[in-house]
Design a protein around this motif. Structure first.
Motif, mmCIF file in Angstrom:
data_model
loop_
_atom_site.group_PDB
_atom_site.id
_atom_site.type_symbol
_atom_site.label_atom_id
_atom_site.label_comp_id
_atom_site.label_asym_id
_atom_site.label_seq_id
_atom_site.Cartn_x
_atom_site.Cartn_y
_atom_site.Cartn_z
ATOM 1 N N SER A 234 0.802 -1.227 0.000
ATOM 2 C CA SER A 234 0.000 0.000 0.000
ATOM 3 C C SER A 234 0.830 1.271 0.000
ATOM 4 C CB SER A 234 -0.951 0.010 1.208
ATOM 5 O OG SER A 234 -1.842 -1.080 1.148
ATOM 6 N N VAL A 236 4.808 3.296 0.105
ATOM 7 C CA VAL A 236 6.197 3.185 -0.357
ATOM 8 C C VAL A 236 6.993 4.351 0.239
ATOM 9 C CG1 VAL A 236 7.718 3.215 -2.381
ATOM 10 C CG2 VAL A 236 5.498 2.078 -2.525
ATOM 11 N N ASN A 279 2.522 9.534 -2.053
ATOM 12 C CA ASN A 279 2.601 8.077 -2.039
ATOM 13 C C ASN A 279 2.259 7.497 -3.404
ATOM 14 O OD1 ASN A 279 2.879 5.511 -0.426
ATOM 15 N ND2 ASN A 279 0.776 5.255 -1.154
ATOM 16 N N ARG A 283 4.678 5.058 -5.453
ATOM 17 C CA ARG A 283 4.274 3.737 -5.937
ATOM 18 C C ARG A 283 4.524 3.612 -7.439
ATOM 19 N NH1 ARG A 283 -1.283 1.346 -3.657
ATOM 20 N NH2 ARG A 283 -0.450 -0.371 -4.911
ATOM 21 N N GLU A 286 8.437 3.232 -7.771
ATOM 22 C CA GLU A 286 8.995 2.482 -6.646
ATOM 23 C C GLU A 286 10.378 1.918 -6.961
ATOM 24 O OE1 GLU A 286 7.604 -1.031 -3.529
ATOM 25 O OE2 GLU A 286 6.550 -0.782 -5.445
#
Length: 381
Positions: A234, A236, A279, A283, A286
């Protein structure tokens, strides 16, 4: 009532072996119930032989799940002994826990319908592999099989390698926990109505239960979740990083925490990099972010990073082996690793407290028990 034995006065009869039902019964024992473990003549509970290692002639798994109980030997092939056990249950027991092979308790006349006809207030727990319904209801089951068929194993491990079994019997122990929850709810209901209940749990249901988050993801998207190893799914960064002396797990739950992380590792500019600001950005990018961080963390030890990141408000914990966990100050403070009167083997306690105190064991796991006639003497008292 002393030592927070909240279930003092409750009598539990355990007709079982292995892990799930014995663990449920051990929870009852630690909470103060009188738990009578029924074992076959000769070898008794199969877990007694699950070694090495052994401790005082019994395998260590048996000790982990059977402390605080009494053991009574009953030959279930002997109608007279079954009758004595049935009489004791009808006259004295509050709860019966059983996980025998499907169909056996009915053959012996120790099933819920037969016993509750004599004692309507009895709470009877059937603990099975696949439960009472479905095409697999008569099949046996073990921990690894349940992790496999429920999908748990498919979620565990690295994406480019074979899936791996979870390193704890969570299907068995979880089923034991659900059994206790069901029985406690039934005890509460019995106070109102005077009637017992038949509680049903299974390793398969419990294993499916542990997939709740991943199953919701699959139901919403139609896509089977992939294995992510130490990485979370969920936020990172959220996962493991190699340091100078081992693995460190870091979880960054908010954008503010990410900014703190960047400052703590000496790369404050990363917080304003368009690839990593939110976030969702992190993601999407990543791989790039983890490559940058992966070059930074090997420059210090786990302890050094924990101190630095902790001061910055970033959640970071070393990956410890069992020896490190057993010797840690937090484990000592938690009192989860408990001494048992009359035994030098330290065992894990119940992960709960009452009024700030953790329930303590009363005595070690029992040796193979007294004959069934001892129960008849107890019932006559």
């Amino acid at each position: 009532m002393s030592d927070h034995r909240l279930l003092e006065g409750i009598t539990v009869v355990e007709i079982s072996s292995s892990v799930a039902a014995p663990f449920a019964a051990r929870i009852f024992a630690d909470l103060g119930a009188d738990v009578i473990k029924i074992e076959a003549p000769g070898g008794g509970d199969s877990a007694r032989k699950w070694g090495p290692p052994f401790w005082r002639d019994d395998a260590t798994p048996f000790h982990a799940f059977n402390r605080g109980k009494r053991s009574i030997t009953v030959d279930l092939k002997d109608p007279a002994q079954i009758a004595m056990l049935s009489d004791f249950i009808a006259e004295r027991a509050d709860i019966v826990l059983q996980n025998l092979r499907a169909g056996l308790v009915e053959r012996y006349g120790l099933d819920a319908q037969t016993l509750r006809a004599r004692a309507p207030g009895l709470i009877y727990a059937n603990i099975g592999a696949f439960g009472e319904k479905g095409p697999m209801r008569m099949q046996p089951g073990y921990e690894a099989l349940m992790q496999a068929i429920s999908g748990l194993i498919s979620l565990t491990g690295e994406a480019d390698r074979d899936p791996v079994r979870i390193g704890a019997p969570i299907a068995d122990m979880g089923t034991g926990m659900w059994t206790v929850i069901g029985c406690l709810a039934a005890l509460h209901e019995r106070q109102r109505s005077g009637e017992g209940r038949v509680v049903g749990t299974s390793l398969y249901d419990t294993s499916l239960g542990w997939t709740a988050m991943a199953m919701a993801q699959y139901q919403a998207t139609g896509k089977v979740p992939s294995r992510t190893g130490l990485k979370g799914i969920s936020v990172v960064p959220n996962g493991g990083f190699h340091t100078a002396d081992g693995l460190l797990v870091i979880t960054v739950g908010t954008d503010v925490q990410f900014r703190s992380l960047c400052g703590a590792v000496g790369r404050a500019e990363l917080a304003d990099d368009p690839r990593f600001v939110t976030n969702a950005d992190r993601r999407a990018n990543e791989t790039a972010l983890l490559a940058i961080l992966g070059d930074i963390f090997p420059t210090r030890t786990r302890a050094e990073w924990c101190e630095i990141l902790g001061a910055a408000g970033v959640a970071a914990i070393p990956v410890q082996n069992l020896a490190e966990a057993a010797e840690s100050e937090q484990t000592a403070a938690s009192e989860m690793l408990q001494d048992c009167p009359g035994d030098e083997l330290k065992l894990i306690g119940l992960p709960l407290r009452f009024d700030g105190e953790r329930p303590k064991p009363r005595w070690p796991a029992p040796k193979q028990g007294e004959p069934i006639h001892q129960l008849k003497s107890d019932a006559a008292e």
